[in-house]
Design a protein around this motif. Structure first.
Motif, PDB file in Angstrom:
ATOM      1  N   PHE A 342       0.815  -1.208   0.000  1.00  0.00           N
ATOM      2  CA  PHE A 342       0.000   0.000   0.000  1.00  0.00           C
ATOM      3  C   PHE A 342       0.851   1.261   0.000  1.00  0.00           C
ATOM      4  O   PHE A 342       0.466   2.279  -0.590  1.00  0.00           O
ATOM      5  CB  PHE A 342      -0.979  -0.034   1.169  1.00  0.00           C
ATOM      6  CG  PHE A 342      -2.118  -0.973   0.924  1.00  0.00           C
ATOM      7  CD1 PHE A 342      -3.282  -0.540   0.321  1.00  0.00           C
ATOM      8  CD2 PHE A 342      -2.003  -2.322   1.243  1.00  0.00           C
ATOM      9  CE1 PHE A 342      -4.325  -1.423   0.054  1.00  0.00           C
ATOM     10  CE2 PHE A 342      -3.035  -3.214   0.980  1.00  0.00           C
ATOM     11  CZ  PHE A 342      -4.196  -2.763   0.379  1.00  0.00           C
ATOM     12  N   ALA A 343       2.019   1.225   0.661  1.00  0.00           N
ATOM     13  CA  ALA A 343       2.907   2.389   0.610  1.00  0.00           C
ATOM     14  C   ALA A 343       3.433   2.602  -0.808  1.00  0.00           C
ATOM     15  O   ALA A 343       3.576   3.744  -1.262  1.00  0.00           O
ATOM     16  CB  ALA A 343       4.062   2.215   1.592  1.00  0.00           C
ATOM     17  N   THR A 344       3.716   1.512  -1.518  1.00  0.00           N
ATOM     18  CA  THR A 344       4.151   1.634  -2.909  1.00  0.00           C
ATOM     19  C   THR A 344       3.008   2.117  -3.790  1.00  0.00           C
ATOM     20  O   THR A 344       3.201   2.956  -4.684  1.00  0.00           O
ATOM     21  CB  THR A 344       4.692   0.282  -3.416  1.00  0.00           C
ATOM     22  OG1 THR A 344       5.767  -0.138  -2.570  1.00  0.00           O
ATOM     23  CG2 THR A 344       5.189   0.387  -4.845  1.00  0.00           C
ATOM     24  N   TYR A 345       1.808   1.603  -3.547  1.00  0.00           N
ATOM     25  CA  TYR A 345       0.671   2.046  -4.351  1.00  0.00           C
ATOM     26  C   TYR A 345       0.409   3.541  -4.147  1.00  0.00           C
ATOM     27  O   TYR A 345       0.010   4.250  -5.086  1.00  0.00           O
ATOM     28  CB  TYR A 345      -0.582   1.244  -4.010  1.00  0.00           C
ATOM     29  CG  TYR A 345      -1.691   1.451  -5.019  1.00  0.00           C
ATOM     30  CD1 TYR A 345      -1.660   0.796  -6.243  1.00  0.00           C
ATOM     31  CD2 TYR A 345      -2.741   2.320  -4.760  1.00  0.00           C
ATOM     32  CE1 TYR A 345      -2.657   0.994  -7.194  1.00  0.00           C
ATOM     33  CE2 TYR A 345      -3.752   2.527  -5.697  1.00  0.00           C
ATOM     34  CZ  TYR A 345      -3.704   1.861  -6.911  1.00  0.00           C
ATOM     35  OH  TYR A 345      -4.676   2.069  -7.851  1.00  0.00           O
ATOM     36  N   VAL A 366       4.899  -2.759 -14.533  1.00  0.00           N
ATOM     37  CA  VAL A 366       5.433  -3.827 -13.683  1.00  0.00           C
ATOM     38  C   VAL A 366       5.127  -5.192 -14.285  1.00  0.00           C
ATOM     39  O   VAL A 366       5.999  -6.063 -14.358  1.00  0.00           O
ATOM     40  CB  VAL A 366       4.865  -3.718 -12.254  1.00  0.00           C
ATOM     41  CG1 VAL A 366       5.198  -4.964 -11.438  1.00  0.00           C
ATOM     42  CG2 VAL A 366       5.413  -2.477 -11.561  1.00  0.00           C
ATOM     43  N   TYR A 367       3.879  -5.381 -14.716  1.00  0.00           N
ATOM     44  CA  TYR A 367       3.491  -6.683 -15.259  1.00  0.00           C
ATOM     45  C   TYR A 367       4.320  -7.042 -16.495  1.00  0.00           C
ATOM     46  O   TYR A 367       4.807  -8.172 -16.632  1.00  0.00           O
ATOM     47  CB  TYR A 367       1.999  -6.688 -15.609  1.00  0.00           C
ATOM     48  CG  TYR A 367       1.493  -8.043 -16.050  1.00  0.00           C
ATOM     49  CD1 TYR A 367       1.094  -8.987 -15.112  1.00  0.00           C
ATOM     50  CD2 TYR A 367       1.433  -8.379 -17.401  1.00  0.00           C
ATOM     51  CE1 TYR A 367       0.646 -10.237 -15.502  1.00  0.00           C
ATOM     52  CE2 TYR A 367       0.988  -9.628 -17.808  1.00  0.00           C
ATOM     53  CZ  TYR A 367       0.594 -10.550 -16.855  1.00  0.00           C
ATOM     54  OH  TYR A 367       0.155 -11.797 -17.246  1.00  0.00           O
ATOM     55  N   LYS A 380       6.057 -14.585  -3.177  1.00  0.00           N
ATOM     56  CA  LYS A 380       4.621 -14.414  -2.935  1.00  0.00           C
ATOM     57  C   LYS A 380       4.428 -13.235  -1.981  1.00  0.00           C
ATOM     58  O   LYS A 380       4.777 -13.343  -0.798  1.00  0.00           O
ATOM     59  CB  LYS A 380       4.037 -15.691  -2.340  1.00  0.00           C
ATOM     60  CG  LYS A 380       4.161 -16.913  -3.257  1.00  0.00           C
ATOM     61  CD  LYS A 380       3.650 -18.173  -2.590  1.00  0.00           C
ATOM     62  CE  LYS A 380       4.578 -18.643  -1.489  1.00  0.00           C
ATOM     63  NZ  LYS A 380       4.147 -19.946  -0.902  1.00  0.00           N
ATOM     64  N   PRO A 381       3.874 -12.127  -2.431  1.00  0.00           N
ATOM     65  CA  PRO A 381       3.739 -10.956  -1.547  1.00  0.00           C
ATOM     66  C   PRO A 381       2.953 -11.240  -0.271  1.00  0.00           C
ATOM     67  O   PRO A 381       3.214 -10.612   0.764  1.00  0.00           O
ATOM     68  CB  PRO A 381       3.020  -9.935  -2.431  1.00  0.00           C
ATOM     69  CG  PRO A 381       3.322 -10.341  -3.833  1.00  0.00           C
ATOM     70  CD  PRO A 381       3.400 -11.846  -3.799  1.00  0.00           C
ATOM     71  N   GLY A 382       2.011 -12.174  -0.340  1.00  0.00           N
ATOM     72  CA  GLY A 382       1.200 -12.470   0.835  1.00  0.00           C
ATOM     73  C   GLY A 382       1.881 -13.371   1.842  1.00  0.00           C
ATOM     74  O   GLY A 382       1.402 -13.508   2.973  1.00  0.00           O
ATOM     75  N   ASP A 383       3.006 -13.965   1.476  1.00  0.00           N
ATOM     76  CA  ASP A 383       3.769 -14.832   2.373  1.00  0.00           C
ATOM     77  C   ASP A 383       5.153 -15.036   1.769  1.00  0.00           C
ATOM     78  O   ASP A 383       5.502 -16.118   1.307  1.00  0.00           O
ATOM     79  CB  ASP A 383       3.064 -16.183   2.548  1.00  0.00           C
ATOM     80  CG  ASP A 383       3.696 -17.045   3.630  1.00  0.00           C
ATOM     81  OD1 ASP A 383       4.558 -16.532   4.373  1.00  0.00           O
ATOM     82  OD2 ASP A 383       3.335 -18.230   3.727  1.00  0.00           O
ATOM     83  N   ASP A 396       6.483  -4.051  -5.479  1.00  0.00           N
ATOM     84  CA  ASP A 396       5.958  -3.757  -6.816  1.00  0.00           C
ATOM     85  C   ASP A 396       4.873  -4.737  -7.255  1.00  0.00           C
ATOM     86  O   ASP A 396       3.832  -4.322  -7.770  1.00  0.00           O
ATOM     87  CB  ASP A 396       7.105  -3.737  -7.823  1.00  0.00           C
ATOM     88  CG  ASP A 396       8.086  -2.605  -7.551  1.00  0.00           C
ATOM     89  OD1 ASP A 396       7.671  -1.605  -6.922  1.00  0.00           O
ATOM     90  OD2 ASP A 396       9.262  -2.708  -7.942  1.00  0.00           O
ATOM     91  N   ARG A 397       5.103  -6.038  -7.056  1.00  0.00           N
ATOM     92  CA  ARG A 397       4.031  -6.986  -7.338  1.00  0.00           C
ATOM     93  C   ARG A 397       2.890  -6.758  -6.351  1.00  0.00           C
ATOM     94  O   ARG A 397       1.712  -6.915  -6.702  1.00  0.00           O
ATOM     95  CB  ARG A 397       4.543  -8.424  -7.248  1.00  0.00           C
ATOM     96  CG  ARG A 397       3.474  -9.453  -7.584  1.00  0.00           C
ATOM     97  CD  ARG A 397       3.977 -10.879  -7.472  1.00  0.00           C
ATOM     98  NE  ARG A 397       2.869 -11.810  -7.654  1.00  0.00           N
ATOM     99  CZ  ARG A 397       2.976 -13.133  -7.549  1.00  0.00           C
ATOM    100  NH1 ARG A 397       4.145 -13.683  -7.279  1.00  0.00           N
ATOM    101  NH2 ARG A 397       1.915 -13.897  -7.716  1.00  0.00           N
ATOM    102  N   GLY A 398       3.240  -6.369  -5.128  1.00  0.00           N
ATOM    103  CA  GLY A 398       2.207  -6.067  -4.145  1.00  0.00           C
ATOM    104  C   GLY A 398       1.335  -4.909  -4.575  1.00  0.00           C
ATOM    105  O   GLY A 398       0.105  -4.942  -4.410  1.00  0.00           O
TER     106      GLY A 398
END
Length: 493
Positions: A342-345, A366-367, A380-383, A396-398
């Protein structure tokens, strides 16, 4: 009106400490706070509500002396407990009584009170200590940074060990009073509000207070000579910034960026809701490191962040953490996406505001910038795992995952969600699962597949469907936002 029950001090102590015969047998606190990434960090047998730190520091020798008073509550019948700490301990008191203590492992101070603590009872823990923090290494590194005229402590996920004993895990947040005695002509900067200063016998004491719950790694201390500026944001939030006088060619760029803090925190409030703390600001000490860190209310910036000129984007990133990471802290370190994604977004939102590329264009960039065989997609950004906690993909993927979420639920629900999360979890903690549940409640959509694909899959997701982020093969590339992932990764140990 309830009648007061008067007891003697000795009887009161007995009531507080004694464990009823029918209660469970007292046992040591859990070995760690239960975080799978850092299983030895923290202690599961108590919680701290307040830290009072009274320190004396001599810049010439890097000698630190301190007395830490912790107000804690036992969460079990407790025979002993651990504090995370790395300096030399002179004595420990628990509820005014001397306690046994010993060093266990790398950063553990094991404390055994003279009587067990009953589940739910309050305890006052006083630790006297001293040491030379820059000579102390734990797990092969030292987070304490010497400067030409003092020292700085600001690091993640470990920072407290070098200057105060703590229950060192973000799930146990507390308020702070930090009182620092330094030689006249030297200043001390910490979190929150400077409540007072006083001078006597060649020494000056600075008293700082952070009156909102704060994770231990977000506590910061900077000692040296600074030019301190004060003001208010357009909405009236007090702003305190500080700069070392020897930043060289980076000084003007640093000031041009950090002095925009008041403007930027008000701008971010439009996305995330009211600013959650009583003051805001940042400091730029003369250190050789590269990273910035969202230390609560008083952001740490390395001067290298401004080596290429003014950099308000990093100020946006770290200020966003005041909502996403500081006011609402992660429950476990595996939830780091809630901080960094969220800080990157927010930097992408700033880019769009400055007409330097929309959030969609940056997501497309990014994609399309990372082919399917790029190791970027294996994180994996979530873990991400402890080794990849600050990897590029978490940032970035996050942020790309957030754009996909936005496109899926629509702007109305998305921007409502951005404010709802820091409102519903204000001054507390949260998990990715809880965030997903909130997003589903606000949007009325099932988002399990989206979260699994974009946060928990170690391969490049298929090209997003229409209405979501898509490959930008037909679009002219835009400048990629500056990523702090590689910077932070290089500084973690």
């Amino acid at each position: 009106m309830r009648k007061k029950l008067l007891v003697s001090a000795a009887a009161a102590a007995t009531l507080l400490l004694a464990v009823p015969a029918s209660a469970a047998t007292p046992t040591p606190g859990a070995p760690g706070a239960g975080d799978p990434y850092y299983p030895t960090y923290g202690d599961g047998g108590y919680r701290v509500s307040h830290y009072d730190l009274r320190l004396k520091y001599q810049p010439a020798t890097d000698q630190l002396e301190g007395t830490a008073t912790l107000l804690a509550t036992a969460t079990q019948n407790l025979s002993s407990f651990d504090l995370d700490f790395a300096l030399n301990v002179n004595s420990v008191l628990v509820n005014g009584h001397p306690a046994k203590f010993s060093v266990v492992g790398v950063q553990k101070l094991q404390v055994t009170p003279d009587a067990p603590l009953a589940d739910g009872s309050q305890a006052t823990i006083v630790v006297q200590y001293s040491g030379v923090p820059s000579t102390v290494s734990t797990y092969g590194f030292d987070a304490w940074q010497r400067t030409p005229d003092g020292a700085v402590i600001a690091d993640e996920p470990e920072a407290a060990w070098w200057w105060f004993p703590s229950n060192d895990h973000p799930s146990d947040k507390a308020t702070f009073d930090v009182s620092v005695l330094v030689p006249d002509g030297t200043q001390a900067i910490s979190n929150g509000v400077l409540t007072s200063t006083s001078s006597k016998l060649g020494w000056t004491r600075y008293n700082w207070r952070e009156n909102k719950p704060q994770a231990t790694y977000l506590a910061t201390l900077a000692i040296g000579k600074f030019d301190i500026t004060t003001g208010t944001s357009p909405s009236g939030i007090p702003v305190i910034n500080a700069y070392s006088p020897d930043l060289g060619d980076n000084e003007d760029a640093a000031r041009s960026s950090v002095e925009r803090t008041g403007e930027l925190v008000d701008w971010l409030s439009g996305y995330f809701g009211p600013y959650p703390f009583s003051t805001v600001g940042g400091y730029v000490p003369n250190v050789p490191t590269h990273y910035a860190l969202e230390t609560q209310t008083r952001v740490f910036y390395s001067p290298r962040q401004f080596a290429n000129g003014a950099n308000p984007s990093v100020v946006v990133h770290e200020l966003t953490h005041q909502w996403y990471g500081d006011s609402v802290s992660l429950e476990h370190w595996s939830d780091i996406w809630l901080n960094e994604g969220f800080a990157t977004y927010a930097q992408w939102l700033w880019s769009e505001h400055e007409d330097e590329g929309t959030t969609q264009q940056l997501a497309d960039y990014v994609y399309s910038s990372h082919p399917a065989d790029d190791p970027f997609w294996t994180v994996k950004p979530g873990d991400p795992g402890a080794a990849n906690q600050f990897a590029d993909a978490v940032y970035d993927r996050g942020a790309l995952a957030i754009q996909v979420l936005r496109n899926t639920i629509g702007d109305d629900a998305f921007f409502k969600l951005l404010k709802a999360w820091p409102t519903e979890h204000r001054y507390g903690n949260g998990t990715i699962a809880e965030f997903q549940a909130l997003a589903e409640r606000i949007s009325g959509k099932q988002l399990g597949d989206l979260f699994h694909t974009w946060l928990y899959t170690a391969t490049k997701p298929a090209q997003p469907t229409a209405g979501q982020a898509h490959s930008a093969t037909a679009a002219a590339p835009v400048a990629q936002p500056r990523s702090w992932a590689q910077i932070k990764a290089a500084q973690q140990h």
